[in-house]
Scaffold this active site. Structure first.
Site, PDB file in Angstrom:
ATOM      1  N   LYS A   1      53.263   2.928  20.715  1.00  0.00           N
ATOM      2  CA  LYS A   1      52.798   3.649  19.524  1.00  0.00           C
ATOM      3  C   LYS A   1      52.997   5.163  19.680  1.00  0.00           C
ATOM      4  O   LYS A   1      53.557   5.808  18.794  1.00  0.00           O
ATOM      5  CB  LYS A   1      51.311   3.352  19.255  1.00  0.00           C
ATOM      6  CG  LYS A   1      51.014   1.879  19.003  1.00  0.00           C
ATOM      7  CD  LYS A   1      49.533   1.648  18.691  1.00  0.00           C
ATOM      8  CE  LYS A   1      48.588   2.015  19.818  1.00  0.00           C
ATOM      9  NZ  LYS A   1      48.741   1.200  21.046  1.00  0.00           N
ATOM     10  N   ARG A  23      47.182   8.282  33.596  1.00  0.00           N
ATOM     11  CA  ARG A  23      45.853   8.183  33.007  1.00  0.00           C
ATOM     12  C   ARG A  23      44.941   7.291  33.847  1.00  0.00           C
ATOM     13  O   ARG A  23      45.350   6.239  34.318  1.00  0.00           O
ATOM     14  CB  ARG A  23      45.953   7.619  31.582  1.00  0.00           C
ATOM     15  CG  ARG A  23      46.192   8.705  30.544  1.00  0.00           C
ATOM     16  CD  ARG A  23      46.545   8.135  29.203  1.00  0.00           C
ATOM     17  NE  ARG A  23      45.658   7.065  28.750  1.00  0.00           N
ATOM     18  CZ  ARG A  23      45.799   6.438  27.586  1.00  0.00           C
ATOM     19  NH1 ARG A  23      46.783   6.786  26.773  1.00  0.00           N
ATOM     20  NH2 ARG A  23      44.975   5.482  27.243  1.00  0.00           N
ATOM     21  N   ARG A  27      41.464  -3.734  28.415  1.00  0.00           N
ATOM     22  CA  ARG A  27      41.903  -3.161  27.129  1.00  0.00           C
ATOM     23  C   ARG A  27      42.664  -4.199  26.308  1.00  0.00           C
ATOM     24  O   ARG A  27      42.557  -4.235  25.088  1.00  0.00           O
ATOM     25  CB  ARG A  27      42.766  -1.919  27.370  1.00  0.00           C
ATOM     26  CG  ARG A  27      41.907  -0.691  27.684  1.00  0.00           C
ATOM     27  CD  ARG A  27      42.667   0.373  28.425  1.00  0.00           C
ATOM     28  NE  ARG A  27      43.730   0.957  27.651  1.00  0.00           N
ATOM     29  CZ  ARG A  27      44.749   1.635  28.175  1.00  0.00           C
ATOM     30  NH1 ARG A  27      44.834   1.805  29.483  1.00  0.00           N
ATOM     31  NH2 ARG A  27      45.677   2.142  27.392  1.00  0.00           N
TER      32      ARG A  27
HETATM   33  P1  ADP Z   1      50.923   3.188  23.343  1.00  0.00           P
HETATM   34  O1  ADP Z   1      50.752   4.532  22.675  1.00  0.00           O
HETATM   35  O2  ADP Z   1      51.087   2.083  22.367  1.00  0.00           O
HETATM   36  O3  ADP Z   1      49.843   2.918  24.344  1.00  0.00           O
HETATM   37  P2  ADP Z   1      53.172   4.449  24.756  1.00  0.00           P
HETATM   38  O4  ADP Z   1      54.052   5.015  23.701  1.00  0.00           O
HETATM   39  O5  ADP Z   1      52.312   5.397  25.515  1.00  0.00           O
HETATM   40  O6  ADP Z   1      52.289   3.238  24.156  1.00  0.00           O
HETATM   41  O7  ADP Z   1      54.121   3.623  25.762  1.00  0.00           O
HETATM   42  C1  ADP Z   1      53.587   3.005  26.937  1.00  0.00           C
HETATM   43  C2  ADP Z   1      54.575   3.173  28.091  1.00  0.00           C
HETATM   44  O8  ADP Z   1      55.761   2.402  27.819  1.00  0.00           O
HETATM   45  C3  ADP Z   1      55.065   4.605  28.313  1.00  0.00           C
HETATM   46  O9  ADP Z   1      55.234   4.788  29.692  1.00  0.00           O
HETATM   47  C4  ADP Z   1      56.410   4.666  27.580  1.00  0.00           C
HETATM   48  O10 ADP Z   1      57.304   5.600  28.172  1.00  0.00           O
HETATM   49  C5  ADP Z   1      56.921   3.248  27.747  1.00  0.00           C
HETATM   50  N1  ADP Z   1      57.707   2.750  26.598  1.00  0.00           N
HETATM   51  C6  ADP Z   1      57.487   2.998  25.276  1.00  0.00           C
HETATM   52  N2  ADP Z   1      58.394   2.340  24.509  1.00  0.00           N
HETATM   53  C7  ADP Z   1      59.194   1.654  25.364  1.00  0.00           C
HETATM   54  C8  ADP Z   1      60.339   0.774  25.186  1.00  0.00           C
HETATM   55  N3  ADP Z   1      60.804   0.480  23.965  1.00  0.00           N
HETATM   56  N4  ADP Z   1      60.897   0.252  26.291  1.00  0.00           N
HETATM   57  C9  ADP Z   1      60.412   0.554  27.534  1.00  0.00           C
HETATM   58  N5  ADP Z   1      59.360   1.366  27.762  1.00  0.00           N
HETATM   59  C10 ADP Z   1      58.749   1.916  26.705  1.00  0.00           C
HETATM   60  P1  ADP Z   2      46.380   3.013  24.168  1.00  0.00           P
HETATM   61  O1  ADP Z   2      47.404   3.525  25.096  1.00  0.00           O
HETATM   62  O2  ADP Z   2      45.636   1.818  24.652  1.00  0.00           O
HETATM   63  O3  ADP Z   2      46.900   2.798  22.797  1.00  0.00           O
HETATM   64  P2  ADP Z   2      44.660   5.229  23.345  1.00  0.00           P
HETATM   65  O4  ADP Z   2      45.080   6.508  23.944  1.00  0.00           O
HETATM   66  O5  ADP Z   2      44.924   5.003  21.911  1.00  0.00           O
HETATM   67  O6  ADP Z   2      45.228   4.068  24.254  1.00  0.00           O
HETATM   68  O7  ADP Z   2      43.097   5.025  23.568  1.00  0.00           O
HETATM   69  C1  ADP Z   2      42.481   5.209  24.825  1.00  0.00           C
HETATM   70  C2  ADP Z   2      41.006   4.845  24.744  1.00  0.00           C
HETATM   71  O8  ADP Z   2      40.352   5.698  23.788  1.00  0.00           O
HETATM   72  C3  ADP Z   2      40.707   3.426  24.262  1.00  0.00           C
HETATM   73  O9  ADP Z   2      40.728   2.486  25.321  1.00  0.00           O
HETATM   74  C4  ADP Z   2      39.305   3.604  23.668  1.00  0.00           C
HETATM   75  O10 ADP Z   2      38.313   3.655  24.679  1.00  0.00           O
HETATM   76  C5  ADP Z   2      39.372   4.981  23.039  1.00  0.00           C
HETATM   77  N1  ADP Z   2      39.821   4.934  21.615  1.00  0.00           N
HETATM   78  C6  ADP Z   2      40.952   5.469  21.078  1.00  0.00           C
HETATM   79  N2  ADP Z   2      41.027   5.224  19.760  1.00  0.00           N
HETATM   80  C7  ADP Z   2      39.911   4.506  19.445  1.00  0.00           C
HETATM   81  C8  ADP Z   2      39.410   3.911  18.251  1.00  0.00           C
HETATM   82  N3  ADP Z   2      40.075   4.008  17.078  1.00  0.00           N
HETATM   83  N4  ADP Z   2      38.237   3.238  18.324  1.00  0.00           N
HETATM   84  C9  ADP Z   2      37.548   3.129  19.464  1.00  0.00           C
HETATM   85  N5  ADP Z   2      37.962   3.638  20.622  1.00  0.00           N
HETATM   86  C10 ADP Z   2      39.138   4.327  20.633  1.00  0.00           C
END
Ligand code: ADP
Ligand code: ADP
Ligand code: ZN
Length: 217
Positions: free
Chosen positions: A13, A160, A171
């Protein structure tokens, strides 16, 4: 356009949000980034949120709904926005619908990025995030030139504290129990557009623009 990005932790995302926000010229709003900022500044909100985030639990709805809705009232969101990581519960989605309709707005699409559980563990244990511009990297899949610093802004890259196997497992469980119901919630509203997240970053972005065509441009 008013967009929501849905998908399990690690589905890409944040990565896709950077590209989409740039392409559509709309602000990228990540509640995770907002909460981490509050934790690092040790504000009242941050102190409250930290214990939930450390365990991989969701921060309570009333707290998150408040900060997300407040952010959407800013001037820069009036011409569109991209929500990343919000809503994450049906209650949050209902609060968002209500706030948008009260201000005469509505969502245009909800992008659902699909990725299998096994891949998620690999992605999150190798994720590195820039503390300054929030850009994300992966040590193997999307490596920065220097493992300690951000290519884009030179900021420090961190692993993180909630990206450990134990917390990621929780999660994922929380995602399935509390967030996955949003898929049918938005299907019913005819807003859901799913894309295969297990392709290259470029291919996923291409698919996102393709499913949005007709809604923009
Ligand atoms: P989210 O916001 O949904 O938690 P991230 O964008 O932070 O996900 O992506 C999670 C991890 O996967 C990061 O280390 C990112 O560089 C990697 N990543 C994201 N998209 C891809 C993809 N299409 N293929 C391989 N790795 C990816
Ligand atoms: P991810 O990589 O899992 O998409 P985020 O950076 O979006 O992680 O979120 C990290 C943490 O922040 C979550 O595990 C949760 O504890 C909190 N968080 C983020 N967005 C929300 C939300 N909309 N509602 C509740 N908790 C949230
Ligand atoms: Zn950076």
């Amino acid at each position: 356009m008013n967009l929501v990005l849905l998908g399990p932790p690690g589905s890409g995302k944040g990565t896709q949000a950077t590209f989409i926000a740039e392409e559509l010229e709309i602000p990228h709003i990540s509640t995770g980034d907002m909460l981490r900022e509050a934790v690092s500044k040790q504000t009242e909100l941050g102190i409250k949120a930290k214990s939930y985030m450390d365990k991989g639990e969701l921060v309570p709805d009333e707290v998150v709904i408040g900060i997300a809705i407040e952010r959407l009232k800013s001037a820069d969101c009036q011409k569109g926005f991209l929500l990343d990581g919000f809503p994450r519960t049906v209650r949050q989605a209902e609060a968002l619908d209500k706030a948008l309709s009260e201000s005469g707005h509505k969502l245009d699409a909800v992008l659902n990025i699909e990725v299998a559980d096994e891949e998620i563990i690999n992605r999150l244990t190798g994720r590195r995030s820039c503390v300054d511009c929030k850009r994300v990297y992966h040590l193997v899949f999307e490596p920065p030139q220097n493992p300690n610093f951000c290519d884009a802004c030179g900021g420090k890259l961190v692993h993180r504290s909630d990206d450990t196997i134990e917390t990621v497992t929780n999660r994922l469980k929380v995602y399935k129990e509390q967030t996955e119901p949003l898929i049918s919630y938005y299907k019913r509203q005819n807003l859901l557009k799913s894309v295969d997240g297990q392709q290259s970053i470029d291919a996923v972005f291409y698919d996102i623009l393709t499913v949005l065509k007709g809604d923009y441009a």
